[in-house]
Design an enzyme around this catalytic site. Sequence first.
Site, PDB file in Angstrom:
ATOM      1  N   CYS A  14     -25.158  11.154 -63.282  1.00  7.44           N
ATOM      2  CA  CYS A  14     -26.113  11.286 -62.189  1.00  7.44           C
ATOM      3  C   CYS A  14     -25.703  12.298 -61.127  1.00  7.44           C
ATOM      4  O   CYS A  14     -26.566  13.063 -60.662  1.00  7.44           O
ATOM      5  CB  CYS A  14     -26.439   9.920 -61.579  1.00  7.44           C
ATOM      6  SG  CYS A  14     -25.106   8.738 -61.558  1.00  7.44           S
TER       7      CYS A  14
ATOM      8  N   ASP B 291     -29.041   9.727 -71.203  1.00  8.90           N
ATOM      9  CA  ASP B 291     -29.160   9.408 -69.784  1.00  8.90           C
ATOM     10  C   ASP B 291     -30.266  10.223 -69.141  1.00  8.90           C
ATOM     11  O   ASP B 291     -30.347  11.426 -69.350  1.00  8.90           O
ATOM     12  CB  ASP B 291     -27.819   9.760 -69.117  1.00  8.90           C
ATOM     13  CG  ASP B 291     -27.585   8.992 -67.838  1.00  8.90           C
ATOM     14  OD1 ASP B 291     -28.415   8.139 -67.509  1.00  8.90           O
ATOM     15  OD2 ASP B 291     -26.561   9.261 -67.183  1.00  8.90           O
TER      16      ASP B 291
ATOM     17  N   GLN C 143     -24.063   9.312 -73.492  1.00 10.98           N
ATOM     18  CA  GLN C 143     -25.155   8.542 -72.900  1.00 10.98           C
ATOM     19  C   GLN C 143     -26.459   9.289 -73.078  1.00 10.98           C
ATOM     20  O   GLN C 143     -26.536  10.484 -72.810  1.00 10.98           O
ATOM     21  CB  GLN C 143     -24.916   8.378 -71.395  1.00 10.98           C
ATOM     22  CG  GLN C 143     -24.020   7.227 -71.043  1.00 10.98           C
ATOM     23  CD  GLN C 143     -24.019   6.998 -69.555  1.00 10.98           C
ATOM     24  OE1 GLN C 143     -24.009   7.945 -68.763  1.00 10.98           O
ATOM     25  NE2 GLN C 143     -24.023   5.743 -69.149  1.00 10.98           N
TER      26      GLN C 143
ATOM     27  N   HIS D 125     -32.379   5.728 -62.573  1.00 11.40           N
ATOM     28  CA  HIS D 125     -31.485   6.024 -63.698  1.00 11.40           C
ATOM     29  C   HIS D 125     -31.990   5.257 -64.911  1.00 11.40           C
ATOM     30  O   HIS D 125     -32.410   4.119 -64.784  1.00 11.40           O
ATOM     31  CB  HIS D 125     -30.064   5.495 -63.452  1.00 11.40           C
ATOM     32  CG  HIS D 125     -29.429   5.896 -62.164  1.00 11.40           C
ATOM     33  ND1 HIS D 125     -28.232   6.565 -62.118  1.00 11.40           N
ATOM     34  CD2 HIS D 125     -29.784   5.706 -60.875  1.00 11.40           C
ATOM     35  CE1 HIS D 125     -27.877   6.759 -60.862  1.00 11.40           C
ATOM     36  NE2 HIS D 125     -28.801   6.249 -60.081  1.00 11.40           N
TER      37      HIS D 125
ATOM     38  N   LYS E 297     -30.714  -3.377 -61.272  1.00 14.99           N
ATOM     39  CA  LYS E 297     -31.054  -2.813 -62.576  1.00 14.99           C
ATOM     40  C   LYS E 297     -31.708  -3.847 -63.490  1.00 14.99           C
ATOM     41  O   LYS E 297     -31.517  -5.055 -63.336  1.00 14.99           O
ATOM     42  CB  LYS E 297     -29.810  -2.249 -63.263  1.00 14.99           C
ATOM     43  CG  LYS E 297     -28.862  -3.302 -63.818  1.00 14.99           C
ATOM     44  CD  LYS E 297     -27.699  -2.674 -64.584  1.00 14.99           C
ATOM     45  CE  LYS E 297     -26.706  -3.749 -64.999  1.00 14.99           C
ATOM     46  NZ  LYS E 297     -25.436  -3.196 -65.480  1.00 14.99           N
TER      47      LYS E 297
ATOM     48  N   ARG F  18     -14.532   7.075 -69.860  1.00 15.36           N
ATOM     49  CA  ARG F  18     -14.179   5.976 -68.975  1.00 15.36           C
ATOM     50  C   ARG F  18     -12.864   5.376 -69.436  1.00 15.36           C
ATOM     51  O   ARG F  18     -12.684   5.122 -70.623  1.00 15.36           O
ATOM     52  CB  ARG F  18     -15.290   4.913 -68.996  1.00 15.36           C
ATOM     53  CG  ARG F  18     -16.558   5.480 -68.417  1.00 15.36           C
ATOM     54  CD  ARG F  18     -17.720   4.554 -68.536  1.00 15.36           C
ATOM     55  NE  ARG F  18     -18.892   5.239 -67.965  1.00 15.36           N
ATOM     56  CZ  ARG F  18     -20.103   4.728 -67.923  1.00 15.36           C
ATOM     57  NH1 ARG F  18     -20.321   3.527 -68.404  1.00 15.36           N
ATOM     58  NH2 ARG F  18     -21.093   5.401 -67.403  1.00 15.36           N
TER      59      ARG F  18
ATOM     60  N   HIS G  59     -32.583  10.786 -65.332  1.00 18.11           N
ATOM     61  CA  HIS G  59     -32.777  10.479 -63.929  1.00 18.11           C
ATOM     62  C   HIS G  59     -34.150  10.985 -63.533  1.00 18.11           C
ATOM     63  O   HIS G  59     -34.443  12.160 -63.723  1.00 18.11           O
ATOM     64  CB  HIS G  59     -31.662  11.112 -63.092  1.00 18.11           C
ATOM     65  CG  HIS G  59     -30.318  10.549 -63.442  1.00 18.11           C
ATOM     66  ND1 HIS G  59     -29.491  11.129 -64.373  1.00 18.11           N
ATOM     67  CD2 HIS G  59     -29.715   9.395 -63.056  1.00 18.11           C
ATOM     68  CE1 HIS G  59     -28.417  10.356 -64.519  1.00 18.11           C
ATOM     69  NE2 HIS G  59     -28.524   9.303 -63.744  1.00 18.11           N
TER      70      HIS G  59
END
Length: 676
Positions: A368, A417, A415, A549, A503, A397, A419
Amino acid sequence: MSDVASPPTRQDLTPGDVTETEATTTTTVPTTGADLYGDRKDVVVVRVDGTLWDLDREIPGGAVVEPVTIDEPDGLDVLRHSAAHVLAQAVQQINPEAKLGIGPPVKDGFYYDFDVAEPFTPDDLKALDKAMARIIKEGQTFRRRVVTEEEARAELAGEPYKLELIGIKGSGDDAEEAADGASVEVGAGELTIYENVRGAGRESETVVWKDLCRGPHLPNTKILGQGVKLMRSAAAYWRGSEKNPMLQRVYGTAWPSKDELKAYQERLAEAERRDHRRLGTEMDLFSFPDEIGSGLPVFHPKGGVIKRVMEDYVRQRHIEEGFDYVGTPHISKEGLFHTSGHLPYYADTMFPPMDLEGSEYRLKAMNCPMHNLIFRSRGRSYRELPLRLFEFGSVYRYEKSGVVQGLTRVRGLTQDDSHSYVTPDQAPAEVKHLLNFMLSLLKDFGLNDFYLEISTRDHAKPGKFVGSDEDWAAATKVLQDVATETGLELVPDPGGAAFYGPKISVQAKDAIGRTWQLGTVQYDFNQPEGFGLEYTAPDGTKQRPVMIHSAKFGSIERFMGVLIEHYAGQFPVWLAPVQVLAVPVAEAFDDYLKDVVAQLKAQGIRAEIDLSDDRFAKKIRNASKQKVPFTLIAGGEDAEAGAVSFRFRDGTQENGVLVAEAVEKIVAAVRDRAQV
RNA sequence: GCCGCCUUAGCUCAGUCGGUAGAGCGGUUCACUCGUAAUGAACAGGUCGACAGUUCGAUUCUGUCAGGCGGCUCCA
């Protein structure tokens, strides 16, 4: 389980509202569950005004009573908790020095924690299984006895953990909060001790064991029958905190019958056969080379096909849904993660910084912040919103060594991912859009059974979350409303939110009923502020967008693992690494099938031909072991007819299909994402 | 990170009560092979996870580390 607030019960209903098959009884005079249901062997406890009671406990007049059978959820819990008591008795019988922790029922079974000098070995478990079988067979009676706190302290003087639980109760804390499962031992009401009695009712009766416990229990250990088995032992922190001593936990499973126990063991065996780590090696999909490091997978060509097809499809669908595909680096100066607010919260799970030319760089743990910089790269107009940025972001991570597991918990992952930057007014529609999009994507991959988890802030831990109560309430309402609209089951998860906002996570059930957490939609009003994101509104003022997200699969790696287990390696055609394997009956038909394979390849089909010098039967075996969806066979009969024969993974067969039809059939199966 | 167990050929595993190792599958080669889950033979392949220590000698015993498994804790 006395005097504890419990779910709504039938006492609230007028008699006409009772539609369940189990009839309730309203007592007029004092009685017991045994008096009421003594002739029914499947009744193990009674529900008295909504609370579970032992069968032999005296019920006052005017109570609403209903029987609880051994095979309903409450009955199973009682069965399993009673099995935990038998385990604890067996442990102390073998090792009187063992100190008792807690022993609640859990999914499919139970556990009991013990403080012992030496951890349990597999041989210990065998011995305990035998000792438990003896206790079960001799038919001990569970007997409830109410005690005062002083009496309990005196009787349990040798059990430091039990004394601690009594102390928690005494301090007025909610025992449920104090220790997961501790409420099984001490309820919110009076303290009780359960005695295991040998030869109850006879002159020779003896109390052979006792434990602080709120109950209730089965009337007799004999009911446990042959449905109990110890599974494994492992360490666990006392009361779930790593600051506390480690106890040795013994896990067991318990079922109303031997057959149900066997069925459960078969389910475990099936899960093991589907294990993506095993199939990943067998099918040559991926590996975790030690030389690279723990939790860092490499994808072999066949696994690479699956990953690429997943990504290609998901990228295409995102573009169709109005997302712009972007790209960002794997590493950044760490100031970025201060701006985003991540570092103070997640420094522990980010890889440590590297010092380059006087700057500290970090491997990216989330995408993000970089997407925010794309948003901020120039002035934005309200006309551009919703602005949707999407990528397959590689994030790293630092997962603790003990938690890394296969593809489901890795240190390097991709991911899917996105946004979405929206005006506050657009947020509800965008959340809805993302959630529906995610569900439709998951359905395309063959998952159809979902529930949603809604994670919110925990007011008890203000330091874990950023933002005002009003902002959180507004954001939570948006998610709650959209989630409710889907009609899916909603499970609350208080305290599970990210620091920047609440979330929704999608949980999907796989083919053998296990649930996996997949995608998430998160509402974020914090990062736009941290990054100073703005757009120009119609009236010329600068306004702050909200960002949403969303990762649809969570991680490509984990989702691949889920799919491998869901399909047991037998992928639908469009995902299968090899879609068609051509097997000539004999060498004479090699050229004939080569031509068929060439026609398939021209249509974009992943087709191979087995030209090895193995015999035909061996080639069939190899094709079968590879889990290829379509095995195409050709021998004399087929070649003369200009045809091929299909062999499917279940062993069924479709002979003499004209080549053109066969190609069309295969192309259609890929196009329709069919399972065959 | 914590507790326990494990690590022998590409895979699945035997084995050595301390004297440097075996099988099946897989691989290579040769022969055989025309209809539905294993044709046969030969060959190749291992610093017994890594590094220390004890010992005349360590794959075996001890320690540390790495990796894996099962839990706990954690999981943006």
